[in-house]
Scaffold this motif. Structure first.
Motif, PDB file in Angstrom:
ATOM      1  N   LEU A  23      28.163  30.304  20.645  1.00  0.00           N
ATOM      2  CA  LEU A  23      28.318  29.307  19.585  1.00  0.00           C
ATOM      3  C   LEU A  23      29.599  29.547  18.799  1.00  0.00           C
ATOM      4  O   LEU A  23      30.085  30.684  18.701  1.00  0.00           O
ATOM      5  CB  LEU A  23      27.128  29.377  18.613  1.00  0.00           C
ATOM      6  CG  LEU A  23      25.721  29.339  19.215  1.00  0.00           C
ATOM      7  CD1 LEU A  23      24.700  29.711  18.157  1.00  0.00           C
ATOM      8  CD2 LEU A  23      25.437  27.960  19.780  1.00  0.00           C
ATOM      9  N   ASP A  24      30.110  28.490  18.221  1.00  0.00           N
ATOM     10  CA  ASP A  24      31.185  28.613  17.236  1.00  0.00           C
ATOM     11  C   ASP A  24      30.565  29.143  15.942  1.00  0.00           C
ATOM     12  O   ASP A  24      29.638  28.542  15.393  1.00  0.00           O
ATOM     13  CB  ASP A  24      31.837  27.255  17.000  1.00  0.00           C
ATOM     14  CG  ASP A  24      32.995  27.337  16.029  1.00  0.00           C
ATOM     15  OD1 ASP A  24      32.739  27.548  14.817  1.00  0.00           O
ATOM     16  OD2 ASP A  24      34.137  27.177  16.465  1.00  0.00           O
ATOM     17  N   ALA A  25      31.045  30.286  15.466  1.00  0.00           N
ATOM     18  CA  ALA A  25      30.410  30.922  14.317  1.00  0.00           C
ATOM     19  C   ALA A  25      30.556  30.101  13.040  1.00  0.00           C
ATOM     20  O   ALA A  25      29.705  30.181  12.140  1.00  0.00           O
ATOM     21  CB  ALA A  25      30.991  32.318  14.105  1.00  0.00           C
ATOM     22  N   ALA A  26      31.608  29.311  12.917  1.00  0.00           N
ATOM     23  CA  ALA A  26      31.836  28.542  11.700  1.00  0.00           C
ATOM     24  C   ALA A  26      31.011  27.275  11.647  1.00  0.00           C
ATOM     25  O   ALA A  26      30.523  26.886  10.580  1.00  0.00           O
ATOM     26  CB  ALA A  26      33.322  28.202  11.571  1.00  0.00           C
ATOM     27  N   THR A  27      30.840  26.625  12.796  1.00  0.00           N
ATOM     28  CA  THR A  27      30.168  25.322  12.801  1.00  0.00           C
ATOM     29  C   THR A  27      28.802  25.345  13.458  1.00  0.00           C
ATOM     30  O   THR A  27      28.016  24.406  13.291  1.00  0.00           O
ATOM     31  CB  THR A  27      31.026  24.290  13.554  1.00  0.00           C
ATOM     32  OG1 THR A  27      31.098  24.644  14.948  1.00  0.00           O
ATOM     33  CG2 THR A  27      32.426  24.228  12.973  1.00  0.00           C
ATOM     34  N   LEU A  56      34.541  33.463  26.716  1.00  0.00           N
ATOM     35  CA  LEU A  56      35.164  32.345  26.011  1.00  0.00           C
ATOM     36  C   LEU A  56      36.672  32.367  26.186  1.00  0.00           C
ATOM     37  O   LEU A  56      37.309  31.342  26.454  1.00  0.00           O
ATOM     38  CB  LEU A  56      34.787  32.388  24.539  1.00  0.00           C
ATOM     39  CG  LEU A  56      35.266  31.222  23.662  1.00  0.00           C
ATOM     40  CD1 LEU A  56      34.641  29.924  24.128  1.00  0.00           C
ATOM     41  CD2 LEU A  56      34.927  31.487  22.200  1.00  0.00           C
ATOM     42  N   ARG A  83      32.606  36.841  23.887  1.00  0.00           N
ATOM     43  CA  ARG A  83      34.001  36.757  23.475  1.00  0.00           C
ATOM     44  C   ARG A  83      34.930  36.741  24.683  1.00  0.00           C
ATOM     45  O   ARG A  83      35.872  35.938  24.758  1.00  0.00           O
ATOM     46  CB  ARG A  83      34.338  37.948  22.567  1.00  0.00           C
ATOM     47  CG  ARG A  83      33.768  37.822  21.187  1.00  0.00           C
ATOM     48  CD  ARG A  83      33.707  39.094  20.351  1.00  0.00           C
ATOM     49  NE  ARG A  83      34.805  40.032  20.395  1.00  0.00           N
ATOM     50  CZ  ARG A  83      35.123  40.840  19.392  1.00  0.00           C
ATOM     51  NH1 ARG A  83      34.429  40.792  18.235  1.00  0.00           N
ATOM     52  NH2 ARG A  83      36.092  41.696  19.476  1.00  0.00           N
ATOM     53  N   ARG A 131      28.459  25.013  16.591  1.00  0.00           N
ATOM     54  CA  ARG A 131      28.557  24.178  17.789  1.00  0.00           C
ATOM     55  C   ARG A 131      28.418  25.026  19.036  1.00  0.00           C
ATOM     56  O   ARG A 131      29.012  26.094  19.152  1.00  0.00           O
ATOM     57  CB  ARG A 131      29.910  23.458  17.806  1.00  0.00           C
ATOM     58  CG  ARG A 131      30.134  22.532  18.997  1.00  0.00           C
ATOM     59  CD  ARG A 131      31.397  21.709  18.800  1.00  0.00           C
ATOM     60  NE  ARG A 131      32.582  22.555  18.726  1.00  0.00           N
ATOM     61  CZ  ARG A 131      33.334  22.879  19.796  1.00  0.00           C
ATOM     62  NH1 ARG A 131      32.986  22.445  20.997  1.00  0.00           N
ATOM     63  NH2 ARG A 131      34.411  23.622  19.634  1.00  0.00           N
ATOM     64  N   CYS A 132      27.616  24.562  19.989  1.00  0.00           N
ATOM     65  CA  CYS A 132      27.424  25.293  21.240  1.00  0.00           C
ATOM     66  C   CYS A 132      28.678  25.174  22.090  1.00  0.00           C
ATOM     67  O   CYS A 132      29.137  24.071  22.405  1.00  0.00           O
ATOM     68  CB  CYS A 132      26.216  24.748  22.005  1.00  0.00           C
ATOM     69  SG  CYS A 132      25.898  25.632  23.547  1.00  0.00           S
ATOM     70  N   LEU A 133      29.222  26.338  22.460  1.00  0.00           N
ATOM     71  CA  LEU A 133      30.431  26.373  23.273  1.00  0.00           C
ATOM     72  C   LEU A 133      30.124  26.540  24.756  1.00  0.00           C
ATOM     73  O   LEU A 133      30.985  26.290  25.603  1.00  0.00           O
ATOM     74  CB  LEU A 133      31.337  27.514  22.810  1.00  0.00           C
ATOM     75  CG  LEU A 133      31.756  27.451  21.339  1.00  0.00           C
ATOM     76  CD1 LEU A 133      32.537  28.690  20.963  1.00  0.00           C
ATOM     77  CD2 LEU A 133      32.578  26.190  21.071  1.00  0.00           C
ATOM     78  N   ARG A 144      34.281  34.690  14.510  1.00  0.00           N
ATOM     79  CA  ARG A 144      34.655  33.517  15.294  1.00  0.00           C
ATOM     80  C   ARG A 144      33.546  33.030  16.213  1.00  0.00           C
ATOM     81  O   ARG A 144      33.378  31.827  16.422  1.00  0.00           O
ATOM     82  CB  ARG A 144      35.888  33.859  16.139  1.00  0.00           C
ATOM     83  CG  ARG A 144      36.497  32.707  16.902  1.00  0.00           C
ATOM     84  CD  ARG A 144      37.841  33.111  17.501  1.00  0.00           C
ATOM     85  NE  ARG A 144      37.699  34.182  18.483  1.00  0.00           N
ATOM     86  CZ  ARG A 144      37.599  33.973  19.796  1.00  0.00           C
ATOM     87  NH1 ARG A 144      37.633  32.740  20.274  1.00  0.00           N
ATOM     88  NH2 ARG A 144      37.499  34.982  20.625  1.00  0.00           N
ATOM     89  N   VAL A 145      32.781  33.946  16.764  1.00  0.00           N
ATOM     90  CA  VAL A 145      31.802  33.621  17.800  1.00  0.00           C
ATOM     91  C   VAL A 145      30.438  34.173  17.417  1.00  0.00           C
ATOM     92  O   VAL A 145      30.327  35.271  16.854  1.00  0.00           O
ATOM     93  CB  VAL A 145      32.222  34.225  19.166  1.00  0.00           C
ATOM     94  CG1 VAL A 145      31.188  33.912  20.243  1.00  0.00           C
ATOM     95  CG2 VAL A 145      33.587  33.704  19.573  1.00  0.00           C
TER      96      VAL A 145
END
Length: 304
Positions: free
Chosen positions: A87-91, A298, A295, A93-95, A59-60
């Motif tokens: 980061l979002d592990a799938a996309t 988040l 984790r 995208r910086c969280l 996930r992350v």
């Protein structure tokens, strides 16, 4: 989760919860659900080091980019500087971005808290801290919060800093004092933390039979805070065997092979507590622990 400064990052990473997050991440890693390569060391001018530490689960993903520059204190700057990107592990995208030194201090101290809970023969004993910097302070706070440690003795090569940390301990409700002689303090302390930047041993023993030592300061193969004879007198546990084989100077200079002579903390979780010591836990750090921090942060930032 937006960008966070030191105080905001600390608020997202309470020590007991972070210790539990590290244990959960180690369990995931054992099942192949969380992964991280060994960290990259890159030399910088003036004896500094750039550390690059990525890790990810399903996930992350996180990447910690920090520098360790020995000349910084003389410049009025922290020894450690940098950031942890979550980061979002799938996309991808910086969280959000966490303060790197705060993550490092708190996840290292939370790891030692987890080790003390698991391995210390007398987890309720008095504490001796060698060092008075950021890691020393974080360990003092973590053991106070997570173990209920009531008494602490602080020893530093800079007496004023030792007294300042002792004053901080007293502000937390502890009995605390700065001491000049660690050997005498060892007689009454069942918990010991070495958190210095010394390249040569600062802990010479002898240790109590029920002692637990968390050695966290030395992070290179030619650095050692714990004297070889003290290491060899202990039952030795490590954060990771590969990391300590590359960077655990306390163990390597004592002639130990981390893969053969030491037990990984992950293997000790859930096992009976050692009935006797002394026990030494050697930590050099690993990106999996930064992943655990990412984790947890988040989840807290999302209200989960």
């Amino acid at each position: 989760m937006p960008d966070h400064d030191a105080a905001a990052t600390a608020a997202l990473l309470p020590y007991p919860a972070l210790a539990e997050a590290i244990a959960a991440t180690l369990a995931d890693a054992a099942q192949g659900l969380a992964t991280a390569p060994e960290r990259i060391h890159h030399p910088l001018p003036g004896g500094g080091t750039l550390l690059v530490m990525p890790a990810a689960d399903q996930r992350v993903a996180v990447n910690k980019l920090v520098t360790v520059c020995p000349g910084n204190p003389a410049r009025g700057l922290p020894l450690l500087l940098g950031a942890v990107t979550v980061l979002d592990a799938a996309t991808g995208r910086c969280l959000g971005v966490l303060d790197g030194p705060t993550v490092t201090a708190r996840r290292t101290a939370a790891l030692s808290l987890l080790a003390a809970r698991t391995l210390a023969p007398q987890p309720g004993g008095a504490l001796l801290v060698l060092g008075a910097g950021a890691q020393a302070r974080a360990h003092l706070e973590a053991l106070r919060e997570g173990l209920g440690t009531r008494r602490a003795l602080i020893c530093s090569r800079t007496p004023a800093r030792a007294e300042a940390l002792a004053a901080h301990a007293r502000s937390l409700g502890m009995q605390a004092a700065a001491v000049a002689d660690p050997a005498r303090a060892l007689e009454e302390c069942a918990l010991v933390v070495t958190a210095t930047s010394s390249r040569t041993p600062v802990l010479h023993g002898p240790l109590r039979p029920d002692a637990f030592v968390a050695a966290v300061g030395a992070f290179k193969a030619d650095m050692a805070e714990v004297a070889p004879e003290v290491v060899r007198a202990c039952r030795v546990f490590v954060d990771t065997a590969p990391g300590c084989a590359a960077e655990g100077g306390d163990l390597l200079l004592a002639g130990l092979d981390p893969a053969r002579d030491c037990t990984p903390l992950a293997a000790a979780l859930g096992a009976p507590r050692p009935a006797h010591g002394p026990v030494l836990f050697k930590s050099v750090g690993h990106a999996l622990f930064d992943l655990a921090a990412g984790r947890l942060a988040l989840g807290h930032a999302a209200g989960g």
